[in-house]
Design an enzyme around this catalytic site. Structure first.
Site, short mmCIF file in Angstrom:
data_model
loop_
_atom_site.label_atom_id
_atom_site.label_comp_id
_atom_site.label_asym_id
_atom_site.label_seq_id
_atom_site.Cartn_x
_atom_site.Cartn_y
_atom_site.Cartn_z
N HIS A 143 1.88 2.37 -3.40
CA HIS A 143 0.91 3.24 -4.07
C HIS A 143 1.12 4.70 -3.66
CE1 HIS A 143 -1.52 0.14 -5.92
NE2 HIS A 143 -1.75 -0.46 -4.77
N HIS B 261 -13.07 -7.43 -5.00
CA HIS B 261 -12.89 -6.71 -6.27
C HIS B 261 -14.04 -6.96 -7.24
CE1 HIS B 261 -8.98 -7.03 -4.34
NE2 HIS B 261 -8.58 -6.00 -5.04
N ARG C 161 -4.79 -6.10 -13.44
CA ARG C 161 -3.66 -5.32 -12.93
C ARG C 161 -2.77 -6.14 -12.00
NH1 ARG C 161 -7.00 -0.85 -9.62
NH2 ARG C 161 -8.07 -0.83 -11.64
N GLU D 288 0.82 -1.21 0.00
CA GLU D 288 0.00 0.00 0.00
C GLU D 288 0.85 1.26 0.00
OE1 GLU D 288 -3.03 -0.14 -0.69
OE2 GLU D 288 -3.32 -2.29 -0.37
N GLU E 269 0.30 -1.45 -9.00
CA GLU E 269 0.29 -2.55 -8.05
C GLU E 269 1.68 -3.14 -7.83
OE1 GLU E 269 -2.32 -3.08 -6.34
OE2 GLU E 269 -3.68 -1.87 -7.57
#
Length: 653
Positions: free
Chosen positions: A397, A523, A532, A394, A421
């Protein structure tokens, strides 16, 4: 002399013919030059339009930045506190911003932007020329947004009962069910959790999902795409992207078959005939709710179980790790390679632990608020080694957000979503090495004997290799759903058909179309494309190999510097190369970004295969020694129209 004389005679005899030919050629050259000049000349109309467009795009970007900030704040408020008031506010703001985007869409498409000479301007107009869901009429846009929000709420608030205490019905996915799937050795408990989680989500979402598909396809067609699946692929800017992905999977499939066969063999030693010798593996026995990664069963299946292993989670608990310390540890890695420390607002506004006073969407996520200063992570962090890796993912990102924050708004994105990702996972490949864990003091020793190294490589393989077919089939299923090839009366059976075909997994019990097992994965119901992740699991190894070369930590064919032992921690040369690529955002097509960091212009699985080469060679030899069947025969589980058919034994299959 005779040759010269002959030439003179020829010229004298045909001089007028030669002169005419020369004049014709000169005329043709002149005409060609004229048309080339016309082609490169500025059309005054286009030139004036481009100047107006430049001023327009500055205004659009300024307004878009403010509107996206408003929209993201409203989304965060709802995702972090699932109340009706927050949902209503989120829907209202989302609708207002959608109407603004629709007006921008109309303005942009009035311009002849394809003829603009300025590449950046042309590319920004291209991004704005495709609007996505806001193209829908307002009422339908509201309906679609609410459908997704409602499914997310069902998913995030679902609870199930304990197996041995049916009166205790407060087990949530995070952290309760996730921990049971990861640690329990009780097959009955695992089956109970697996089934009840799906019962609590799937049937409640199926009707909403049908409507979601219809509205998503309508929005895609308004954007001149055949369906939502095609719309999702637009940012890859390649009409052959599906064929490329299929090629990557075929390249990787032999490695997956070997680890699948070995894991099935080892699980049979524990569970006996519950697992078929040649069939698919029951999905509830792999340490993960979705059977997507298998690293939680590493200790039960290690190549060398007698070699002393380190329980990294236990080491973290012993050293008093907290969620904040986990994220500070991740931040330190990024800082050590000259990337950016987290801004003060990150620590102030992020949610890094599950609050006790409200329901929220616990699925880990990173957020860009489009004001160039507010970046957050929302993660219900437990103190586990797996969550430490998630924190690095994370924060990867967030680093991407920080590096491209000064780009124009349309370029504040990854070169493609797989790149986004891959960043944190690429860092994790260094973080997971034993020498790095020793450097940061998590472990006191770092044995590098061949058995220890192979055990560690196997653990990584259970996370990375095992994930590949799942990462691929998620969108294979949805592409067929969006295209109409898979219809609502066959959603679940087609899902399990793909799970068997690509993963070699089967459900622990027979399934029916009254179940809707795809909805048990966040998702799917949250409208998040999944290709992705497959792409990221390929390109992260390309990135890793390139950065390791720059760091001097890896050399091809040098046994003393293998790829799987590389750690780029504290290497600023590698970090600067990564930073350069990240700062590009999506201002250029992804092959340009790939070339900037790796020198290659295509996605290539050779980095992954090289990383796991020692493991693949060991698996092949071990499977051969044990006479293990490679691949799988057809499952004996059935999937039927309704549960009544399961009771009567009737089936169409």
């Amino acid at each position: 002399m005779s040759c010269t004389y002959s030439v003179r005679r020829f010229v004298k005899k045909y001089k007028w013919t030669i002169l005419i030919a020369v004049l014709i050629m000169a005329a043709l050259v002149a005409v060609l030059v004229y048309f080339l000049a016309l082609a490169h000349a500025k059309d005054p109309t286009i030139e004036e339009e481009e100047l107006n467009a430049y001023n327009l795009i500055l205004s659009i970007n300024e307004k878009m930045e403010k509107n996206l900030n408003r929209k993201t704040l409203a989304e965060w408020a709802y995702a972090s506190n699932l109340t009706k008031a927050n949902l209503d506010h989120n829907l209202a703001v989302s609708t207002e911003v959608a109407n603004f985007q629709k007006e921008i869409w109309r303005q942009v498409n009035q311009y002849n932007w394809q003829q603009f000479s300025d590449y950046s301007l042309r590319r920004q107009f291209w991004y704005y020329s495709v609007i996505g869901e806001p193209a829908l009429p307002e009422a339908k846009y509201k309906m679609l947004t609410k459908l997704v929000s409602d499914m997310e709420s069902i998913y995030s608030t679902a609870k199930i009962c304990e197996l041995n205490n049916p009166n205790k019905c407060d087990l949530a996915l995070e952290p309760d069910l996730t921990n049971i799937m990861a640690t329990s050795n009780d097959e009955k408990e695992l089956k109970h959790v697996w089934i009840e989680w799906r019962n609590s989500v799937g049937p409640k979402c199926k009707d909403s999902y049908k409507s979601y598909v219809e509205l998503s396809n309508e929005s895609a067609r308004l954007n001149n795409f055949t369906d939502q699946g095609e719309f999702w692929l637009k940012d890859y800017e390649d009409p052959n992207i599906k064929e490329q992905i299929q090629g990557l999977w075929e390249q990787l499939r032999p490695l997956y078959l070997q680890i699948h066969a070995y894991v099935r063999f080892k699980l049979r030693e524990k569970f006996g005939d519950l697992i078929s010798e040649k069939g698919p593996i029951p999905a509830h026995l792999l340490g993960n709710m979705w059977g997507q990664t298998w690293d939680n069963i590493a200790e039960r299946t290690l190549p060398y179980p007698d070699v002393e292993t380190i329980d990294y989670t236990a080491a973290m608990l012993k050293q008093n790790y907290t969620p904040i310390k986990i994220f500070k540890t991740a931040e330190q890695f990024f800082k050590s390679i000259n990337l950016t420390e987290m801004p003060e607002t990150f620590w102030k506004n992020s949610i890094l632990e599950k609050p006790a006073d409200r329901e929220l969407i616990c699925h880990a996520s990173a957020w860009d608020f489009y004001d160039q200063k507010d970046f957050r992570i929302k993660q219900c962090t437990d103190v586990t080694y797996e969550q430490m890796n998630t924190a690095h993912h994370e924060m990867g990102h967030i680093e991407y957000f920080l590096q491209y924050k000064d780009q124009p708004v349309p370029f504040r994105n990854g070169a493609n979503d797989g790149f986004h990702e891959a960043v944190g996972d690429c860092i994790s490949l260094s973080f997971e090495t034993t020498k790095h864990l020793k450097k940061i003091g998590l472990i006191s020793s770092a044995s590098q004997d061949s058995k220890t190294v192979l055990n560690n490589l196997y653990r990584v393989g259970l996370a990375k290799i095992a994930f590949l077919p799942f990462g691929y089939l998620m969108d294979l299923w949805r592409w067929d759903v969006f295209s109409g090839k898979t219809t609502p009366d066959n959603y679940n059976c087609k899902w399990w058909e793909l799970r068997e075909k690509y993963q070699g997994l089967e459900p622990p019990v027979d399934r029916s179309e009254e179940d809707f097992d795809p909805a048990a994965k966040y998702h799917i119901i949250a409208d998040v494309p999944y290709l992705r992740y497959f792409i990221s699991f390929v390109v992260q190894f390309q990135f890793h190999r390139a950065l390791c070369e720059k760091a001097g930590q890896y050399e091809p064919n040098n046994a003393k510097k293998p790829l799987h032992e590389c750690d780029i921690y504290e290497n600023t040369e590698a970090g600067n190369a990564l930073k350069k690529m990240l700062s590009m955002g999506s201002s250029r097509p992804w092959p340009d970004a790939m070339e900037a960091i790796t020198g290659q212009r295509k996605m290539d699985a050779s980095g992954l295969l090289e990383y796991f080469k020692p493991l693949q060679e060991w698996l092949e030899a071990e499977n051969k020694k044990n006479g293990v069947f490679i691949g799988w025969e057809k499952t004996k589980r059935v999937c039927v129209r309704n549960r009544q058919e399961l009771k009567t034994g009737a089936s169409d299959e």
